[in-house]
Design an enzyme around this catalytic site. Structure first.
Site, mmCIF file in Angstrom:
data_model
loop_
_atom_site.group_PDB
_atom_site.id
_atom_site.type_symbol
_atom_site.label_atom_id
_atom_site.label_comp_id
_atom_site.label_asym_id
_atom_site.label_seq_id
_atom_site.Cartn_x
_atom_site.Cartn_y
_atom_site.Cartn_z
ATOM 1 N N ARG A 12 15.776 26.669 -32.028
ATOM 2 C CA ARG A 12 17.064 27.365 -32.020
ATOM 3 C C ARG A 12 17.057 28.556 -32.968
ATOM 4 O O ARG A 12 16.156 28.684 -33.802
ATOM 5 C CB ARG A 12 18.173 26.413 -32.441
ATOM 6 C CG ARG A 12 18.092 26.105 -33.943
ATOM 7 C CD ARG A 12 18.849 24.899 -34.342
ATOM 8 N NE ARG A 12 18.360 23.727 -33.662
ATOM 9 C CZ ARG A 12 19.101 22.637 -33.471
ATOM 10 N NH1 ARG A 12 20.322 22.581 -33.911
ATOM 11 N NH2 ARG A 12 18.595 21.591 -32.853
ATOM 12 N N ALA A 14 25.769 17.034 -33.105
ATOM 13 C CA ALA A 14 24.822 16.793 -32.000
ATOM 14 C C ALA A 14 23.440 16.411 -32.516
ATOM 15 O O ALA A 14 22.700 15.692 -31.855
ATOM 16 C CB ALA A 14 24.717 18.031 -31.119
ATOM 17 N N ASP A 15 23.065 16.922 -33.687
ATOM 18 C CA ASP A 15 21.743 16.603 -34.233
ATOM 19 C C ASP A 15 21.751 16.822 -35.741
ATOM 20 O O ASP A 15 22.778 17.174 -36.329
ATOM 21 C CB ASP A 15 20.642 17.413 -33.540
ATOM 22 C CG ASP A 15 20.858 18.916 -33.650
ATOM 23 O OD1 ASP A 15 21.499 19.357 -34.621
ATOM 24 O OD2 ASP A 15 20.364 19.653 -32.780
ATOM 25 N N SER A 16 20.600 16.616 -36.352
ATOM 26 C CA SER A 16 20.525 16.654 -37.819
ATOM 27 C C SER A 16 20.785 18.057 -38.375
ATOM 28 O O SER A 16 21.341 18.202 -39.469
ATOM 29 C CB SER A 16 19.162 16.157 -38.285
ATOM 30 O OG SER A 16 18.140 16.944 -37.704
ATOM 31 N N HIS A 40 18.870 16.035 -28.110
ATOM 32 C CA HIS A 40 19.246 16.649 -26.837
ATOM 33 C C HIS A 40 18.437 16.109 -25.657
ATOM 34 O O HIS A 40 17.827 16.879 -24.906
ATOM 35 C CB HIS A 40 19.109 18.165 -26.934
ATOM 36 C CG HIS A 40 19.924 18.754 -28.058
ATOM 37 N ND1 HIS A 40 21.245 19.094 -27.933
ATOM 38 C CD2 HIS A 40 19.598 19.006 -29.350
ATOM 39 C CE1 HIS A 40 21.703 19.566 -29.089
ATOM 40 N NE2 HIS A 40 20.721 19.511 -29.966
#
Lengths: 238, 81
Positions: A142, B37-39, A118
């Site tokens: 998150r 978007a990511d791992s 990100h």
């Protein structure tokens, strides 16, 4: 990263790591700087990357190239342009690099490890001397679904760090990040299920953390820090 | 038994719902790693495949698949066995 304080897993803090980590953030560069840092082959590859992945890819390249540039300067005393460093990745193998300059020789083989998430990327370069591997990981903190937590955490990890935790997103993201950094350090990434890596607070008499991997004990050094309030950076050295 | 087209639509719907992206951007040739978007998202997608198609022991197989089409062919094969 000079002013960043690092936490050593298992206790203690330090201001420097055994091998420096370079951080690249989108806010630090304009587009022309990023594109100008690419080699000819990287420019050609860039056109084939999905638009929504380009920014993270560029950050990963920038962090890696700056880390390599610093390493080259330290080892050889030579300056090298970022565009003369080519990162090779995406092959299912750990990333490597080539110096597009015939006059610079690094001598020892090196490890390169990188991660992006990100808009932020981190990278680390070091000689393959006295260590078995290095892995870095950056993650945005998150909230995890319960099913995801149960899937990547061993029961003892879940009980120790998740049940009744006041900081569940931070703890869970940190555990994921340590596991991913370790899996990078051994060169397999997510091809090994993260649940097979079990993190504890056990240390040996030299202060190394003992983790369990597939039932075997492994000695590692684990460092972590937070940046910009909602990112975790983790470094595992084997 | 689902035919290839039905299974492909189902897989695309599952990816869309899990990753919260439009199904319109997902094709057979889309790389799984590019869509997530990511791992962590990638891992959650692998879990969704395992859970939906009950292929719990095949994480190692699924993680090695590259495209949406590869996933469809893999699921078609293992659900036949």
């Amino acid at each position: 990263m000079e002013r960043t304080s690092w936490n050593r897993w298992g206790g203690g803090k330090c201001m420097t790591l055994p091998f420096p980590i370079t951080v690249a953030s989108r806010t630090n560069y304009v587009d022309t700087q990023l594109i100008d840092s690419l080699s000819y082959n990287e420019c050609a590859y860039f056109d084939h990357i999905s638009p929504h992945k380009r920014e993270d890819w560029l950050m990963g390249r920038m962090a890696s190239k700056c880390a390599i540039q610093g390493y080259v300067g330290t080892v050889t005393g030579s300056a090298i342009d970022l565009s003369c460093i080519e990162i090779i990745s995406g092959t299912g193998l750990p990333p490597t690099f080539t110096l597009l300059s015939p006059v610079i020789s690094l001598g020892d083989p090196t490890f390169l490890t990188l991660s992006h998430s990100h808009g932020i990327a981190v990278a680390q370069v070091c000689a393959r001397r006295g260590i078995e591997g290095v892995g870095v990981d950056v993650e945005r903190v998150r909230t995890f679904k319960e099913t995801t937590l149960r899937a990547f955490l061993a029961d003892e990890e879940y009980e120790r760090w998740c049940i009744g935790s006041d900081s569940l997103p931070l703890h869970a993201t940190l555990l994921w990040s340590i596991k991913e950094a370790y899996l990078k350090a051994i060169g397999v990434g997510l091809h090994m299920h993260p649940k097979r890596v079990v993190i504890s607070l056990d240390t040996d008499d030299q202060g190394y953390t003992i983790i369990q991997v597939g039932g075997s004990s492994v000695r590692v050094q684990i460092y972590w820090t937070t940046i910009a309030d909602f990112y975790i950076i983790t470094n595992v050295i084997i | 038994m689902k035919d290839y087209q039905d299974l492909r639509e189902e897989v695309i719907r599952l990816i869309s719902e899990t990753l919260n992206i439009s199904p319109d951007v997902i094709t057979e040739t889309s790389a799984i790693a590019d869509l997530s978007a990511d791992s962590i998202q990638l891992f959650e997608l692998l879990l969704a495949f395992e859970r939906t198609y009950q292929v719990e022991t095949s994480y190692d197989d699924i993680v090695g698949l590259r495209t949406v089409g590869d996933i469809v062919l893999y699921i078609k094969r293992v659900t036949l066995e």
